[in-house]
Design a protein around this motif. Structure first.
Motif, PDB file in Angstrom:
ATOM      1  N   VAL A  69       0.866  -1.178   0.000  1.00 25.71           N
ATOM      2  CA  VAL A  69       0.000   0.000   0.000  1.00 25.71           C
ATOM      3  C   VAL A  69       0.905   1.230   0.000  1.00 25.71           C
ATOM      4  N   ARG A  70       0.771   2.060  -1.040  1.00 24.25           N
ATOM      5  CA  ARG A  70       1.642   3.227  -1.167  1.00 24.25           C
ATOM      6  C   ARG A  70       0.832   4.469  -1.541  1.00 24.25           C
ATOM      7  N   VAL A  71       1.197   5.582  -0.931  1.00 26.46           N
ATOM      8  CA  VAL A  71       0.666   6.888  -1.303  1.00 26.46           C
ATOM      9  C   VAL A  71       1.745   7.568  -2.144  1.00 26.46           C
ATOM     10  N   TRP A  72       1.382   7.947  -3.369  1.00 24.12           N
ATOM     11  CA  TRP A  72       2.329   8.540  -4.315  1.00 24.12           C
ATOM     12  C   TRP A  72       2.078  10.031  -4.474  1.00 24.12           C
ATOM     13  N   GLY A  73       3.168  10.782  -4.617  1.00 23.85           N
ATOM     14  CA  GLY A  73       3.058  12.209  -4.898  1.00 23.85           C
ATOM     15  C   GLY A  73       4.424  12.797  -5.190  1.00 23.85           C
ATOM     16  N   ARG A  74       4.444  14.092  -5.442  1.00 24.62           N
ATOM     17  CA  ARG A  74       5.711  14.782  -5.691  1.00 24.62           C
ATOM     18  C   ARG A  74       6.466  14.972  -4.375  1.00 24.62           C
ATOM     19  N   ARG A  75       7.775  15.011  -4.472  1.00 22.95           N
ATOM     20  CA  ARG A  75       8.597  15.201  -3.267  1.00 22.95           C
ATOM     21  C   ARG A  75       8.180  16.449  -2.502  1.00 22.95           C
ATOM     22  N   SER A  76       7.761  17.474  -3.213  1.00 22.09           N
ATOM     23  CA  SER A  76       7.341  18.724  -2.566  1.00 22.09           C
ATOM     24  C   SER A  76       6.096  18.532  -1.691  1.00 22.09           C
ATOM     25  N   GLU A  77       5.379  17.423  -1.871  1.00 17.23           N
ATOM     26  CA  GLU A  77       4.174  17.107  -1.085  1.00 17.23           C
ATOM     27  C   GLU A  77       4.479  16.142   0.055  1.00 17.23           C
ATOM     28  N   TYR A  78       5.751  16.012   0.433  1.00 16.06           N
ATOM     29  CA  TYR A  78       6.164  14.969   1.385  1.00 16.06           C
ATOM     30  C   TYR A  78       5.360  15.006   2.685  1.00 16.06           C
ATOM     31  N   ALA A  79       5.108  16.173   3.238  1.00 17.70           N
ATOM     32  CA  ALA A  79       4.367  16.254   4.495  1.00 17.70           C
ATOM     33  C   ALA A  79       2.956  15.687   4.346  1.00 17.70           C
ATOM     34  N   THR A  80       2.311  15.988   3.240  1.00 21.00           N
ATOM     35  CA  THR A  80       0.967  15.453   2.980  1.00 21.00           C
ATOM     36  C   THR A  80       1.026  13.940   2.799  1.00 21.00           C
ATOM     37  N   LEU A  81       2.033  13.464   2.072  1.00 26.42           N
ATOM     38  CA  LEU A  81       2.188  12.025   1.859  1.00 26.42           C
ATOM     39  C   LEU A  81       2.433  11.299   3.178  1.00 26.42           C
ATOM     40  N   ALA A  82       3.254  11.890   4.031  1.00 29.43           N
ATOM     41  CA  ALA A  82       3.537  11.280   5.339  1.00 29.43           C
ATOM     42  C   ALA A  82       2.276  11.213   6.181  1.00 29.43           C
ATOM     43  N   ALA A  83       1.479  12.274   6.167  1.00 33.33           N
ATOM     44  CA  ALA A  83       0.222  12.271   6.926  1.00 33.33           C
ATOM     45  C   ALA A  83      -0.745  11.224   6.373  1.00 33.33           C
ATOM     46  N   ALA A  84      -0.810  11.108   5.047  1.00 29.57           N
ATOM     47  CA  ALA A  84      -1.688  10.108   4.426  1.00 29.57           C
ATOM     48  C   ALA A  84      -1.229   8.692   4.754  1.00 29.57           C
ATOM     49  N   ALA A  85       0.077   8.442   4.688  1.00 31.89           N
ATOM     50  CA  ALA A  85       0.607   7.110   5.007  1.00 31.89           C
ATOM     51  C   ALA A  85       0.369   6.770   6.472  1.00 31.89           C
ATOM     52  N   THR A  86       0.464   7.750   7.340  1.00 31.19           N
ATOM     53  CA  THR A  86       0.173   7.527   8.757  1.00 31.19           C
ATOM     54  C   THR A  86      -1.284   7.139   8.936  1.00 31.19           C
ATOM     55  N   ARG A  87      -2.175   7.810   8.220  1.00 31.46           N
ATOM     56  CA  ARG A  87      -3.607   7.479   8.312  1.00 31.46           C
ATOM     57  C   ARG A  87      -3.881   6.082   7.761  1.00 31.46           C
ATOM     58  N   VAL A  88      -3.229   5.723   6.677  1.00 26.50           N
ATOM     59  CA  VAL A  88      -3.369   4.373   6.125  1.00 26.50           C
ATOM     60  C   VAL A  88      -3.002   3.341   7.188  1.00 26.50           C
ATOM     61  N   ASP A  89      -1.885   3.574   7.870  1.00 25.64           N
ATOM     62  CA  ASP A  89      -1.453   2.632   8.899  1.00 25.64           C
ATOM     63  C   ASP A  89      -2.448   2.568  10.057  1.00 25.64           C
ATOM     64  N   GLU A  90      -3.015   3.710  10.436  1.00 23.06           N
ATOM     65  CA  GLU A  90      -4.032   3.718  11.493  1.00 23.06           C
ATOM     66  C   GLU A  90      -5.254   2.904  11.088  1.00 23.06           C
ATOM     67  N   LEU A  91      -5.602   2.938   9.817  1.00 22.30           N
ATOM     68  CA  LEU A  91      -6.767   2.200   9.332  1.00 22.30           C
ATOM     69  C   LEU A  91      -6.507   0.703   9.182  1.00 22.30           C
ATOM     70  N   LEU A  92      -5.302   0.342   8.734  1.00 18.55           N
ATOM     71  CA  LEU A  92      -5.038  -1.053   8.390  1.00 18.55           C
ATOM     72  C   LEU A  92      -4.372  -1.867   9.492  1.00 18.55           C
ATOM     73  N   HIS A  93      -3.353  -1.318  10.144  1.00 19.22           N
ATOM     74  CA  HIS A  93      -2.609  -2.102  11.139  1.00 19.22           C
ATOM     75  C   HIS A  93      -3.515  -2.465  12.309  1.00 19.22           C
ATOM     76  N   ALA A  94      -3.587  -3.751  12.604  1.00 17.32           N
ATOM     77  CA  ALA A  94      -4.468  -4.307  13.642  1.00 17.32           C
ATOM     78  C   ALA A  94      -5.940  -4.191  13.247  1.00 17.32           C
ATOM     79  N   GLY A  95      -6.193  -3.996  11.951  1.00 22.81           N
ATOM     80  CA  GLY A  95      -7.564  -3.898  11.464  1.00 22.81           C
ATOM     81  C   GLY A  95      -8.149  -5.260  11.130  1.00 22.81           C
ATOM     82  N   SER A  96      -9.452  -5.278  10.993  1.00 19.08           N
ATOM     83  CA  SER A  96     -10.165  -6.491  10.592  1.00 19.08           C
ATOM     84  C   SER A  96     -11.537  -6.082  10.065  1.00 19.08           C
ATOM     85  N   GLY A  97     -12.216  -7.035   9.479  1.00 21.86           N
ATOM     86  CA  GLY A  97     -13.544  -6.766   8.939  1.00 21.86           C
ATOM     87  C   GLY A  97     -14.133  -8.031   8.374  1.00 21.86           C
TER      88      GLY A  97
END
Length: 133
Positions: A69-97
């Protein structure tokens, strides 16, 4: 239904249905590849590997599905990408359904590549899902 399809369905619903993540990538959540010319940033998840877990008598109990699972963007958007990747991990890690008994991150992803003089970054992780049909 095949376990990989169940895993993809859960991933798409979990990731595309979160308002916080939508704030970073909108509805740009794709399986395997983003469309040519897709606006950035976007999220892509893709099957990497899998194996079945069987009980005595060759009865399949569940499948272990590994996805990237990867969030892609321009290097100039690194802070946004890091925040998005953090949210992905909050949603998926230890997740179930439904049909997904567990999901854990195996390792993080932080990579870059340059195309036509523009540097793109991908942040995210490799996740292992335990899926039961």
């Amino acid at each position: 239904m095949i376990e990989t399809a169940l895993a993809h369905q859960w991933l798409y619903q979990t990731l595309s249905g979160d308002a916080t993540l939508q704030g970073y990538v909108g509805q740009r959540v794709y399986r395997d590849l983003a469309p040519q010319g897709a606006a950035m940033p976007y999220l892509v998840f893709s099957y990497q590997a899998g194996r079945d877990v069987e009980a005595v008598g060759a009865v399949r109990i569940l499948s272990q599905i590994t996805v990237l699972v990867r969030v892609w963007g321009r290097r100039s958007e690194y802070a946004t990408l890091a925040a998005a990747a953090t949210r992905v991990d909050e949603l998926l890690h230890a997740g179930s359904g439904t049909n997904v008994l567990a999901c854990v991150r195996e390792f993080p992803i932080d990579m870059a590549e340059t195309v036509d003089g523009v540097t793109y970054v991908a942040l995210g992780g490799q996740y292992r899902l335990l899926v039961q049909a």
